[in-house]
Design a protein around this motif. Structure first.
Motif, PDB file in Angstrom:
ATOM      1  N   ALA A 545       0.885  -1.225  -0.148  1.00 34.83           N
ATOM      2  CA  ALA A 545       0.080  -0.085  -0.089  1.00 34.83           C
ATOM      3  C   ALA A 545       0.879   1.287  -0.092  1.00 34.83           C
ATOM      4  O   ALA A 545       0.491   2.316  -0.756  1.00 34.83           O
ATOM      5  CB  ALA A 545      -0.713   0.119   1.265  1.00 34.83           C
ATOM      6  N   THR A 546       2.136   1.229   0.739  1.00 35.38           N
ATOM      7  CA  THR A 546       2.904   2.292   0.735  1.00 35.38           C
ATOM      8  C   THR A 546       3.463   2.535  -0.698  1.00 35.38           C
ATOM      9  O   THR A 546       3.694   3.687  -1.082  1.00 35.38           O
ATOM     10  CB  THR A 546       3.877   2.224   1.770  1.00 35.38           C
ATOM     11  OG1 THR A 546       3.438   1.767   3.254  1.00 35.38           O
ATOM     12  CG2 THR A 546       4.799   3.334   1.821  1.00 35.38           C
ATOM     13  N   LEU A 547       3.758   1.517  -1.476  1.00 35.55           N
ATOM     14  CA  LEU A 547       4.464   1.749  -2.657  1.00 35.55           C
ATOM     15  C   LEU A 547       3.552   2.325  -3.687  1.00 35.55           C
ATOM     16  O   LEU A 547       3.747   3.035  -4.542  1.00 35.55           O
ATOM     17  CB  LEU A 547       4.998   0.209  -3.094  1.00 35.55           C
ATOM     18  CG  LEU A 547       6.186  -0.195  -2.450  1.00 35.55           C
ATOM     19  CD1 LEU A 547       6.510  -1.640  -2.969  1.00 35.55           C
ATOM     20  CD2 LEU A 547       7.412   0.683  -2.673  1.00 35.55           C
ATOM     21  N   VAL A 548       2.125   1.807  -3.548  1.00 32.24           N
ATOM     22  CA  VAL A 548       1.084   2.194  -4.421  1.00 32.24           C
ATOM     23  C   VAL A 548       0.759   3.733  -4.191  1.00 32.24           C
ATOM     24  O   VAL A 548       0.751   4.737  -5.058  1.00 32.24           O
ATOM     25  CB  VAL A 548      -0.395   1.478  -4.253  1.00 32.24           C
ATOM     26  CG1 VAL A 548      -1.435   2.190  -4.882  1.00 32.24           C
ATOM     27  CG2 VAL A 548      -0.142   0.281  -4.625  1.00 32.24           C
ATOM     28  N   ALA A 549       0.919   4.296  -2.976  1.00 31.95           N
ATOM     29  CA  ALA A 549       0.912   5.602  -2.464  1.00 31.95           C
ATOM     30  C   ALA A 549       1.908   6.275  -3.058  1.00 31.95           C
ATOM     31  O   ALA A 549       1.633   7.602  -3.488  1.00 31.95           O
ATOM     32  CB  ALA A 549       0.703   5.797  -1.080  1.00 31.95           C
ATOM     33  N   ILE A 550       3.121   5.680  -2.965  1.00 33.15           N
ATOM     34  CA  ILE A 550       4.209   6.574  -3.613  1.00 33.15           C
ATOM     35  C   ILE A 550       4.086   6.861  -4.878  1.00 33.15           C
ATOM     36  O   ILE A 550       4.244   7.586  -5.708  1.00 33.15           O
ATOM     37  CB  ILE A 550       5.420   5.798  -3.359  1.00 33.15           C
ATOM     38  CG1 ILE A 550       5.921   5.960  -1.662  1.00 33.15           C
ATOM     39  CG2 ILE A 550       6.677   6.420  -4.258  1.00 33.15           C
ATOM     40  CD1 ILE A 550       7.064   5.132  -1.362  1.00 33.15           C
TER      41      ILE A 550
END
Length: 689
Positions: A545-550
């Motif tokens: 989820a963090t990578l998608v947000a980035i």
């Protein structure tokens, strides 16, 4: 997990920001004296170059507005190109790129070194990324070869096609004498009855003769004047007896090829619609290629030009069988790319190089060239159409054909074995060595050799490309990875995440080998408590989820954040990176010796994506009994992944398809319900006696 999956889908609706074009001041900083930056000439960001007297000297432009071909990050490689007034490259500079292999794997230095090769080359010169095949004995090659970058061939091809597509767009629009007409394609609907006599009479098949005497005259007075006794003995005989035909028009091809050869040609034209097939027939003593010629490469003795500009010719690697009644001799089909300006209806010249060798030990090679002109009537072709630049996915397929073939064989054996013979496979006494053998192929061939380690960067790049409305054609530049993605998606339907994570992930295979090494060294097992294990398994979804947000909010930081995956270090670069990357990747391997595949289970964002994809699973493929979980807990206790719940149900989103539980389930000496049933049966038999 389902709530997390829904949140993940909702995040896909946010758009990512793109890079801003360079300002005139920024572009001017790249322009070196005696050149100066002139005015912007159109809305695509093309600027004029002027000399110190204010006269036009060329053009400078960024490639992204003109040729936004997506790379493996989902974003185009943006380059600054400077062309002089004749179409020669003054400079090609890297502005921005997010190709995973260059961001932190190899670094940008090899990329920048590659771009230096364009300096001084002309946009009209045929250029390919690769290495020339064969040795023509010192003769000149018709192609300019650019040295690629090992482990980054696909990314380099994208950059090369970006340079060519953008530069040709500017040349066609702005440079008189350099611009080429839009390509003409054969009219597939045009038909007329033709035979060999009609082809010759109408000049559609052009005939060219060079006698021994003419060749000898070219070498008279040189070191090689006496090195062809046959030419001296029979000066009137033909040294070259050459026929040239354009096979692009169907009516011409049907008149000269056998049915089988025609079918193969039609398949070639369907796959390579921009290539014009040219048939050469040579009936005399010279031939068409040298001894070291390799199929599907540029011919070593043949070159061509049109309008004073080179035409890139390459062997089409097609079966050639001529129809009855045609001249007998050596025949081959070459291909010329119409997108680079080749017009079959305008006169073009084919040049044949004739070589002689002087001396028997390390002979000195001399050559003379003879040119022959040809053109095909316009009635066989459509009217001019606009240029169309397509990614060279055909070239990528040909370059990886061997690896793809082996991978198809590997997958073609593994998937049916798991689908149709799961229980038989798990019941083999040699199952563990067999599984380790498969994992060795995954690590050695799929990972290190074929560079097929999948990464979460690819689906994130697809996400970014989809949100930006860009092309996803970059996926075709790495056909090995694309095939593995296809296998992983098929695995979602049949098994969930198990096929890829358990059998096809090279880094996962490396961790499993580390686990077995730990057992061989008698290292202690350090499993986490059940409560910790359950909570930490959610960590990988948070990482994803963090990578998608980035990707959505700060795409420029994606490559740095994606280093949470150690795949690039361990698989792509063989640990040959900065020490902290190597230490990070090795630490997970070392941890696997005492804690089974900790990275895969707790941190891997690709594994999280695979688990989400596993929601597509169509069946419960692990057999269970009513006694599984109550009272029997053997499979659960033995499961290294802790993918079996206390009630005996399988948590398929955490199952890696190791088949250990299947082995236990089917074994009459390990499965507790089977053992108890056997004992009851034996007891009843004894009571009967």
């Amino acid at each position: 997990m389902r709530a997390l999956f829904l949140s993940f889908c909702l995040m896909l609706t946010t758009l990512a920001a793109g890079a801003d074009p360079l300002t005139p001041d920024q572009i001017a900083s790249y322009v070196k004296p005696p050149l100066l930056l002139g005015e912007e000439v159109d809305e695509t960001g093309v600027y004029a170059l002027i000399d110190v007297y204010g006269k036009p000297a060329g053009y400078v432009f960024e490639t992204e507005p003109l040729a936004p071909l997506p790379g493996f990050s989902g974003a185009p490689v943006n380059l600054l190109v400077m062309l002089d007034a004749t179409g020669s490259f003054i400079e090609v500079r890297l502005i921005e790129q997010n190709e995973p292999i260059f961001v932190s794997g190899l670094g940008v230095a090899p990329f920048e070194k590659f771009l230096e090769q364009y300096r001084g080359l002309n946009i009209a010169s045929p250029m390919v990324v690769g290495t020339p095949y064969g040795n023509s004995g010192g003769g000149a090659s018709a192609l300019t070869y650019l040295d690629g970058v090992t482990k980054a061939t696909a990314s380099i091809r994208i950059a090369h096609e970006t340079v060519l597509a953008a530069s040709l767009a500017v040349a066609r629009e702005r440079m008189q004498g350099v611009a080429t007409a839009p390509p003409r394609a054969p009219d597939l609907d045009h038909d007329e009855p033709l035979d060999w006599a009609a082809l010759v009479a109408q000049g559609i098949a052009s005939h060219h003769l060079v006698s021994n005497a003419r060749v000898q005259a070219g070498f008279d007075g040189t070191l090689w004047a006496g090195d062809d006794p046959e030419a001296l003995a029979d000066p009137e005989a033909a040294h070259v007896d050459l026929w040239i035909l354009d096979l692009g028009p169907p009516a011409i091809a049907r008149a000269v090829l056998s049915a089988q050869a025609l079918e193969e040609l039609q398949q070639f034209q369907a796959l390579s619609p921009h290539d014009e097939p040219l048939l050469l027939i040579e009936s005399a003593r010279h031939g068409l290629v040298g001894e070291d010629f390799v199929r599907n490469t540029a011919p070593d003795l043949i070159s061509a030009q049109q309008g004073g500009l080179p035409v890139a010719l390459r062997d089409a690697d097609l079966f050639v069988e001529l129809a009855p009644g045609l001249p007998e001799g050596r025949a081959m089909i070459l291909r010329a790319d119409r997108r680079l300006g080749f017009d079959p209806t305008s006169e073009w010249e084919l040049t044949l190089q004739i070589q002689r060798a002087h001396g028997s030990f390390q002979p000195v090679i001399g050559s003379r060239s003879f040119g022959f002109t040809h053109a095909t009537p316009e009635r066989f072709f459509l009217s001019e159409t606009g240029p169309s630049a397509l990614p060279p996915w055909q070239e990528a397929l040909r370059g990886r054909a061997g690896d793809l073939g082996l991978l198809v064989v590997f997958l073609g054996g593994l998937i049916p074995a798991l689908l149709l013979g799961q229980s038989r496979l798990a019941g083999l006494r040699t199952f563990v060595p067999l599984r380790l053998g498969v994992l060795a192929v995954t690590l050695g061939f799929v990972g290190w050799w074929a560079q097929g380690q999948l990464s979460v960067v690819t689906p994130l790049a697809v996400l970014r490309g989809a949100l930006d409305g860009g092309s996803l054609a970059f996926l075709l530049y790495d056909p090995v990875s694309l095939l593995l993605w296809g296998a992983a998606v098929l695995g979602f339907l049949l098994w969930g995440r198990g096929l890829f994570c358990g059998w096809l992930c090279p880094y996962g295979a490396m961790q499993e080998f580390a686990h077995h090494l730990g057992r061989w060294l008698h290292l202690p097992r350090l499993p986490l408590p059940d409560a910790w294990d359950r909570q930490l398994k959610w960590l990988k979804y948070a990482v994803l989820a963090t990578l998608v947000a980035i990707v959505l909010l700060a795409p420029a930081e994606l490559e740095t954040a994606a280093e949470v995956e150690p795949f690039k270090t361990a698989i792509t670069t063989f640990f040959l990176r900065e020490w902290y990357f190597a230490l990070y990747a090795a630490a997970w391997i070392a941890l696997s010796m005492v804690t089974f595949k900790g990275f895969c289970r707790y941190v891997c964002p690709l594994g999280a994506l695979m688990a989400i994809g596993g929601l597509l699973r169509l069946r419960r493929w692990i057999p269970r009994r009513p006694e599984c979980g109550s009272p029997c807990q053997l499979c659960r206790v033995r499961c290294n992944y802790r993918a079996i719940r206390p009630d005996g149900e399988i948590a398929y989103d955490e199952c890696f398809q190791c088949l250990d539980c299947v082995t236990i389930h089917d074994s009459p000496t390990q499965c507790v319900p089977l053992i108890l049933a056997r004992r009851r049966s034996e007891a009843r038999a004894q009571n009967l006696w």
